[in-house]
Design an enzyme around this catalytic site. Structure first.
Site, short mmCIF file in Angstrom:
data_model
loop_
_atom_site.label_atom_id
_atom_site.label_comp_id
_atom_site.label_asym_id
_atom_site.label_seq_id
_atom_site.Cartn_x
_atom_site.Cartn_y
_atom_site.Cartn_z
N ARG A 188 21.00 15.86 -10.30
CA ARG A 188 19.86 15.81 -9.37
C ARG A 188 18.65 16.46 -10.03
O ARG A 188 17.52 16.02 -9.88
CB ARG A 188 20.20 16.49 -8.04
CG ARG A 188 18.98 16.61 -7.14
CD ARG A 188 19.25 16.97 -5.69
NE ARG A 188 20.41 17.79 -5.44
CZ ARG A 188 20.50 19.10 -5.69
NH1 ARG A 188 19.47 19.76 -6.22
NH2 ARG A 188 21.60 19.77 -5.43
N TYR A 240 -0.45 -0.35 1.89
CA TYR A 240 0.90 -0.85 2.14
C TYR A 240 1.39 -0.31 3.49
O TYR A 240 1.27 0.89 3.76
CB TYR A 240 1.82 -0.42 0.99
CG TYR A 240 3.28 -0.67 1.29
CD1 TYR A 240 3.73 -1.96 1.59
CD2 TYR A 240 4.20 0.36 1.28
CE1 TYR A 240 5.07 -2.19 1.89
CE2 TYR A 240 5.54 0.13 1.57
CZ TYR A 240 5.96 -1.15 1.87
OH TYR A 240 7.27 -1.37 2.18
N ASP A 251 -2.44 5.17 -5.67
CA ASP A 251 -1.29 4.28 -5.73
C ASP A 251 -1.66 3.17 -6.72
O ASP A 251 -2.49 2.31 -6.42
CB ASP A 251 -1.01 3.70 -4.33
CG ASP A 251 0.22 2.80 -4.30
OD1 ASP A 251 0.58 2.25 -5.36
OD2 ASP A 251 0.80 2.63 -3.21
N LYS A 272 8.09 -2.61 -8.41
CA LYS A 272 7.24 -3.78 -8.60
C LYS A 272 7.08 -4.09 -10.09
O LYS A 272 8.04 -4.42 -10.75
CB LYS A 272 5.91 -3.54 -7.89
CG LYS A 272 6.10 -3.04 -6.44
CD LYS A 272 6.72 -4.09 -5.55
CE LYS A 272 7.31 -3.63 -4.23
NZ LYS A 272 6.92 -2.44 -3.59
C1 LIG Z 1 1.25 -0.71 -2.94
C2 LIG Z 1 2.62 -0.19 -2.58
N1 LIG Z 1 2.83 1.13 -2.52
C3 LIG Z 1 4.05 1.64 -2.19
C4 LIG Z 1 5.11 0.82 -1.88
C5 LIG Z 1 6.44 1.43 -1.50
O1 LIG Z 1 7.34 1.31 -2.57
P1 LIG Z 1 8.92 1.13 -2.39
O2 LIG Z 1 9.14 -0.16 -1.69
O3 LIG Z 1 9.41 1.16 -3.82
O4 LIG Z 1 9.40 2.30 -1.59
C6 LIG Z 1 4.92 -0.56 -1.92
C7 LIG Z 1 6.04 -1.47 -1.57
O5 LIG Z 1 5.85 -2.64 -1.31
C8 LIG Z 1 3.65 -1.08 -2.28
O6 LIG Z 1 3.41 -2.40 -2.32
#
Ligand SMILES: Cc1ncc(COP(=O)(O)O)c(C=O)c1O
Length: 380
Positions: A46, A98, A170, A195
């Site tokens: 961990r 998101y 992000d 992604k």
């Molecule tokens: C722009 C963006 N940020 C954060 C996330 C969250 O990531 P995760 O699905 O890996 O938890 C996503 C998921 O679609 C996203 O598109």
């Protein structure tokens, strides 16, 4: 090193015991100590794992950062970041983001006393007006999901300057191939590694990167204390995915441009949101802070009917109807009922996520085949 070389070499070294060129999958929970406290830098997985460690170094290097940490998902990475705040602290976030990020802010952290303000960051004054002595974080998603809004990172950094406010970006949509927010003055970068970094739709993972030693200390303390770490096998898969990041993103950008232009010329399509268009709001900012415009595109339909959008997303054959994005294969989604369903309709529509909005994650197939598929789906 330039980014293509970094994608292949940063953070990884041939295995010391065997010379294996690929980082082994250290599928172990613990590490034998010769005597109490006498170990090789690894005690418990961990806290540290060599496969995860190599990946954390690789992602940090790609973002020109000093410290990286990987988590079980992008949301787990966001969870770590918000846990650095205290009750009463305030966060100013972009209003187009998101849906899951919105959900964790509102339904998890608000009840612990953290206050979130969602503003339209295309107008920087909206951010300045919300700043007070309790503001501790500015949360930027650029390009944003799904409206492809481009937020001026340097402008946000200048607003936060000297005020003890963490500027977090992000960077999921842009990837380090197209944009490096730390170089523009941001404090922390977050990725849904799920992604483009993973790139093959086979892993769920998140990452944070920073060059600030105090933030890094907190990041590793929370990563270990809350325990939302990623697994060695998944770390290996992403290390492998990253080796082609630059080649993949180049093709995503090329295909994105062709498909955005096709959509623009289609008589059933109303608006097309793609930062590469000169008419896209803040296109000049995109040109300044990005090295390309990516393969994410959203568009609306003439008449703005939800039935038409649902019909089109079910008619495509090569595009797959699915949540997520950033993989080699093309995906299509309907944000209002899928990725952004957790955002209240009023707020969603205010940011442009109307009923007929369709989002594409353009993959790296042959663009001509993708266009043919969209053309048949859009034809009446
Ligand atoms: C722009 C963006 N940020 C954060 C996330 C969250 O990531 P995760 O699905 O890996 O938890 C996503 C998921 O679609 C996203 O598109």
């Amino acid at each position: 090193m330039k980014i293509g070389t970094k994608a292949i070499h940063a953070g990884v070294h041939p295995d010391e015991s065997t010379g294996a060129i690929m980082t082994p999958i250290y599928q172990t929970s613990t590490y034998v100590q010769e005597s109490v406290g006498n170990h090789k830098g690894y005690e418990y997985s961990r806290t540290q794992n060599p496969t995860r460690h190599a990946l954390e170094k690789s992602i940090a290097a790609l973002e020109n950062g000093d410290h990286g940490a990987c988590f079980g998902s992008g949301l787990a990475a966001i969870d770590c970041l918000i846990k650095m705040l205290n009750p009463g602290d305030e966060v100013i976030s972009t209003n187009d983001l998101y849906g899951g990020s919105y959900r964790i802010f509102k339904t998890i952290f608000e009840k612990y006393g953290i206050v979130f303000h969602f503003v339209d960051m295309l107008n920087p004054n909206n951010v300045s007006q919300k700043i007070n002595s309790k503001t501790k974080m500015i949360w930027i998603e650029t390009p944003s999901n799904p409206m492809m809004n481009i937020i001026d990172i340097e402008e946000m950094v200048s607003i936060a300057k000297g005020k003890d406010i963490m500027v977090c970006v992000d960077n999921t949509f842009a990837t380090p191939y197209l944009q490096n927010p730390l170089d523009l003055g941001a404090d922390v970068i977050m990725h849904s590694v799920t992604k483009y970094l993973g790139g093959h739709s086979d892993v769920v993972m998140g990452a944070l990167v920073t060059s600030n030693n105090d933030i890094a200390e907190e990041m590793y303390r929370i990563q270990n204390s809350s325990g939302a770490v990623t697994a060695p096998m998944d770390s290996f898969l992403v290390l492998r995915g990253i080796k082609t990041l630059h080649i993949r993103i180049q093709r995503h950008c090329e295909n994105g441009e062709k498909i955005a232009n096709f959509l623009k010329s289609n008589s059933n399509v109303d608006k097309v949101y793609w930062p590469g268009f000169e008419s896209h709001t803040n296109h000049e900012v995109a040109k300044k802070q990005m090295r390309g415009f990516g393969g994410m595109i959203s568009f609306t339909l003439k008449g703005n009917k939800i039935e038409d959008a649902l019909e089109i997303v079910s008619r495509v054959k090569l595009f797959s109807l699915a949540e997520s994005l950033g993989g080699v294969e093309s995906l299509i989604g309907h944000p209002a009922t899928m990725t952004h369903a957790s955002i209240p309709k009023e707020l969603r529509e205010e940011s442009g996520v109307v009923d007929s909005l369709i989002r594409l994650s353009v993959g790296i197939e042959d663009a001509e085949d993708l266009i043919e598929d969209l053309a048949q789906a859009l034809s009446e």
